[in-house]
Design a protein around this motif. Structure first.
Motif, PDB file in Angstrom:
ATOM      1  N   ASP A   1      82.618  23.678   1.287  1.00 13.73           N
ATOM      2  CA  ASP A   1      83.801  23.176   0.573  1.00 13.73           C
ATOM      3  C   ASP A   1      84.168  21.771   1.024  1.00 13.73           C
ATOM      4  N   LEU A   2      84.099  21.524   2.333  1.00 13.49           N
ATOM      5  CA  LEU A   2      84.436  20.206   2.859  1.00 13.49           C
ATOM      6  C   LEU A   2      83.520  19.128   2.283  1.00 13.49           C
ATOM      7  N   LEU A   3      82.239  19.435   2.202  1.00  6.88           N
ATOM      8  CA  LEU A   3      81.275  18.454   1.722  1.00  6.88           C
ATOM      9  C   LEU A   3      81.318  18.302   0.209  1.00  6.88           C
ATOM     10  N   TYR A   4      81.438  19.424  -0.480  1.00  8.52           N
ATOM     11  CA  TYR A   4      81.355  19.403  -1.946  1.00  8.52           C
ATOM     12  C   TYR A   4      82.519  18.657  -2.576  1.00  8.52           C
ATOM     13  N   HIS A   5      83.686  18.759  -1.959  1.00  2.00           N
ATOM     14  CA  HIS A   5      84.883  18.177  -2.555  1.00  2.00           C
ATOM     15  C   HIS A   5      85.256  16.815  -1.976  1.00  2.00           C
ATOM     16  N   SER A   6      84.456  16.294  -1.057  1.00  2.00           N
ATOM     17  CA  SER A   6      84.799  15.027  -0.417  1.00  2.00           C
ATOM     18  C   SER A   6      84.347  13.828  -1.245  1.00  2.00           C
ATOM     19  N   GLU A   7      85.161  12.781  -1.215  1.00  2.00           N
ATOM     20  CA  GLU A   7      84.794  11.539  -1.890  1.00  2.00           C
ATOM     21  C   GLU A   7      83.991  10.629  -0.972  1.00  2.00           C
ATOM     22  N   LYS A   8      83.991  10.937   0.323  1.00  2.00           N
ATOM     23  CA  LYS A   8      83.261  10.130   1.295  1.00  2.00           C
ATOM     24  C   LYS A   8      82.101  10.930   1.876  1.00  2.00           C
ATOM     25  N   LEU A   9      81.108  10.218   2.356  1.00  2.00           N
ATOM     26  CA  LEU A   9      80.020  10.842   3.084  1.00  2.00           C
ATOM     27  C   LEU A   9      80.593  11.446   4.364  1.00  2.00           C
ATOM     28  N   GLN A  10      80.374  12.723   4.562  1.00  2.00           N
ATOM     29  CA  GLN A  10      80.918  13.399   5.732  1.00  2.00           C
ATOM     30  C   GLN A  10      79.879  13.475   6.852  1.00  2.00           C
ATOM     31  N   VAL A  11      80.376  13.528   8.075  1.00  2.00           N
ATOM     32  CA  VAL A  11      79.491  13.460   9.236  1.00  2.00           C
ATOM     33  C   VAL A  11      79.499  14.769  10.016  1.00  2.00           C
ATOM     34  N   ILE A  12      78.311  15.347  10.154  1.00  2.00           N
ATOM     35  CA  ILE A  12      78.104  16.472  11.069  1.00  2.00           C
ATOM     36  C   ILE A  12      77.639  15.849  12.375  1.00  2.00           C
ATOM     37  N   SER A  13      78.504  15.870  13.365  1.00  2.00           N
ATOM     38  CA  SER A  13      78.262  15.155  14.618  1.00  2.00           C
ATOM     39  C   SER A  13      77.631  16.095  15.638  1.00  2.00           C
ATOM     40  N   GLU A  14      76.543  15.660  16.232  1.00  2.00           N
ATOM     41  CA  GLU A  14      75.771  16.555  17.085  1.00  2.00           C
ATOM     42  C   GLU A  14      75.944  16.273  18.574  1.00  2.00           C
ATOM     43  N   ILE A  15      76.033  17.357  19.327  1.00  2.00           N
ATOM     44  CA  ILE A  15      76.017  17.266  20.788  1.00  2.00           C
ATOM     45  C   ILE A  15      74.573  17.503  21.222  1.00  2.00           C
ATOM     46  N   LYS A  16      73.969  16.449  21.735  1.00  2.00           N
ATOM     47  CA  LYS A  16      72.523  16.434  21.961  1.00  2.00           C
ATOM     48  C   LYS A  16      72.219  15.846  23.328  1.00  2.00           C
ATOM     49  N   ARG A  17      71.742  16.680  24.228  1.00  2.00           N
ATOM     50  CA  ARG A  17      71.452  16.231  25.583  1.00  2.00           C
ATOM     51  C   ARG A  17      70.085  15.530  25.680  1.00  2.00           C
ATOM     52  N   ALA A  18      69.119  16.023  24.907  1.00  2.00           N
ATOM     53  CA  ALA A  18      67.753  15.505  25.007  1.00  2.00           C
ATOM     54  C   ALA A  18      66.985  15.878  23.750  1.00  2.00           C
ATOM     55  N   SER A  19      65.784  15.300  23.603  1.00  2.00           N
ATOM     56  CA  SER A  19      64.906  15.683  22.505  1.00  2.00           C
ATOM     57  C   SER A  19      63.465  15.486  22.930  1.00  2.00           C
ATOM     58  N   PRO A  20      62.516  16.155  22.266  1.00  2.00           N
ATOM     59  CA  PRO A  20      61.107  15.994  22.632  1.00  2.00           C
ATOM     60  C   PRO A  20      60.601  14.574  22.436  1.00  2.00           C
ATOM     61  N   SER A  21      61.160  13.869  21.454  1.00  2.00           N
ATOM     62  CA  SER A  21      60.663  12.527  21.154  1.00  2.00           C
ATOM     63  C   SER A  21      61.339  11.430  21.972  1.00  2.00           C
ATOM     64  N   LYS A  22      62.594  11.646  22.363  1.00  2.00           N
ATOM     65  CA  LYS A  22      63.347  10.594  23.062  1.00  2.00           C
ATOM     66  C   LYS A  22      63.637  10.907  24.521  1.00  2.00           C
ATOM     67  N   GLY A  23      63.295  12.121  24.957  1.00  2.00           N
ATOM     68  CA  GLY A  23      63.605  12.496  26.333  1.00  2.00           C
ATOM     69  C   GLY A  23      65.099  12.669  26.522  1.00  2.00           C
ATOM     70  N   LEU A  24      65.585  12.333  27.717  1.00  2.00           N
ATOM     71  CA  LEU A  24      67.009  12.490  28.006  1.00  2.00           C
ATOM     72  C   LEU A  24      67.834  11.505  27.190  1.00  2.00           C
ATOM     73  N   ILE A  25      68.899  12.017  26.586  1.00  2.00           N
ATOM     74  CA  ILE A  25      69.803  11.189  25.796  1.00  2.00           C
ATOM     75  C   ILE A  25      71.183  11.147  26.449  1.00  2.00           C
ATOM     76  N   ALA A  26      71.692  12.317  26.803  1.00  2.00           N
ATOM     77  CA  ALA A  26      73.004  12.394  27.463  1.00  2.00           C
ATOM     78  C   ALA A  26      73.043  13.671  28.288  1.00  2.00           C
ATOM     79  N   GLU A  27      72.255  13.697  29.343  1.00  2.00           N
ATOM     80  CA  GLU A  27      72.047  14.910  30.134  1.00  2.00           C
ATOM     81  C   GLU A  27      73.352  15.495  30.653  1.00  2.00           C
ATOM     82  N   GLY A  28      74.256  14.644  31.113  1.00  2.00           N
ATOM     83  CA  GLY A  28      75.470  15.141  31.740  1.00  2.00           C
ATOM     84  C   GLY A  28      76.667  15.224  30.824  1.00  2.00           C
TER      85      GLY A  28
END
Length: 263
Positions: A38-65
């Protein structure tokens, strides 16, 4: 040739065996949350799903702590529509504890971001407080995809179905998925290409009350405007926000006017 996705799924099988050994505690984070669709379908702006991401296989550590509660609060204050929490430990250093902490901290939708291949993972996500779970078409045969989709829906969860090409989109639409994500990152090679969103958007049935979300590779307002012009209702963004020195400015720069496509 063994791909990165193959390695992740092999490790996931071991994790599932550990999950199955334990009794899931009673749910403590059962607060009702708004519908992400509902939030996305009815929004006039591009909405952001913000991710909590400590690391990834491609980038290694991003924000470990990273402190999940503090990061989630920053996201909410900046206007995030949803918070995605990675719960894969071997490759992304995430945990279901991170998810539970975020669920206790915020009241907006929460996505459990993981490589889900077994119902027990959905049970853990629900118990920790998720309102949305991710199912990755590339990681699942169609029979299992259908089974897990129906199981998640039966638990009162929304499902974000992730695709990477036209064949996977067709499989997602067979589920009647309302939330469809295009991963601009090929999970087999981890190469990123925003044209993936453009290719899927060109054949996406926008007129059927579905929303398209562009995932990965979104760094700035230019990227946001590009995927919004294709018809995306939202973007899932992790690394650029985690590395940002100013979360509010970075997130708000992505909330561009969206292009409503009805055909």
């Amino acid at each position: 040739m063994t791909t990165i996705l193959d390695k992740i799924l092999d490790a996931k099988k071991d994790q599932i065996q550990e999950l199955l050994k334990h009794t899931i505690p009673e749910q403590t984070n059962s607060s009702a949350r708004p519908s992400l669709f509902d939030l996305l379908y009815h929004s006039e702006k591009l909405q952001v799903i913000s991710e909590i991401k400590r690391a990834s296989p491609s980038k290694g550590l991003i924000a470990e702590g990273v402190n999940p509660a503090e990061q989630a609060s920053l996201y909410v204050e900046a206007g995030a529509a949803c918070i995605s929490v990675l719960t894969d430990r071997p490759f992304f250093q995430g945990t279901f504890d991170d998810l539970a902490i975020v669920a206790r901290t915020v009241s907006i939708p929460i996505l459990c971001k993981d490589f889900i291949i077994h119902p027990i993972q959905i049970d853990y996500a629900k118990q920790a407080g998720a309102s949305v779970v991710l199912l990755i078409v590339a990681a699942l045969g169609q029979e299992k995809l259908v089974t897990l989709y129906k199981y998640a829906i039966s638990k009162g969860l929304e499902v974000l179905v992730e695709v990477h090409d036209s064949i996977e989109l067709d499989r997602a639409l067979q589920l009647d998925a309302k939330l469809v994500g295009v991963n601009n990152r090929d999970l087999r090679t981890f190469q990123v290409d925003l044209s993936r969103t453009e290719e899927i958007a060109a054949i996406f049935p926008f007129g059927e009350e579905r929303v398209l979300i562009s995932e990965s590779g979104i760094w700035d307002s230019a990227d946001a405007k590009k995927v919004a012009s294709y018809g995306a209702s939202g973007v899932l963004v992790g690394e650029s926000l985690m590395r940002s020195g100013n979360v509010e400015n970075a997130l708000r720069s992505l909330q561009v006017k969206r292009e409503v496509i009805t055909s």
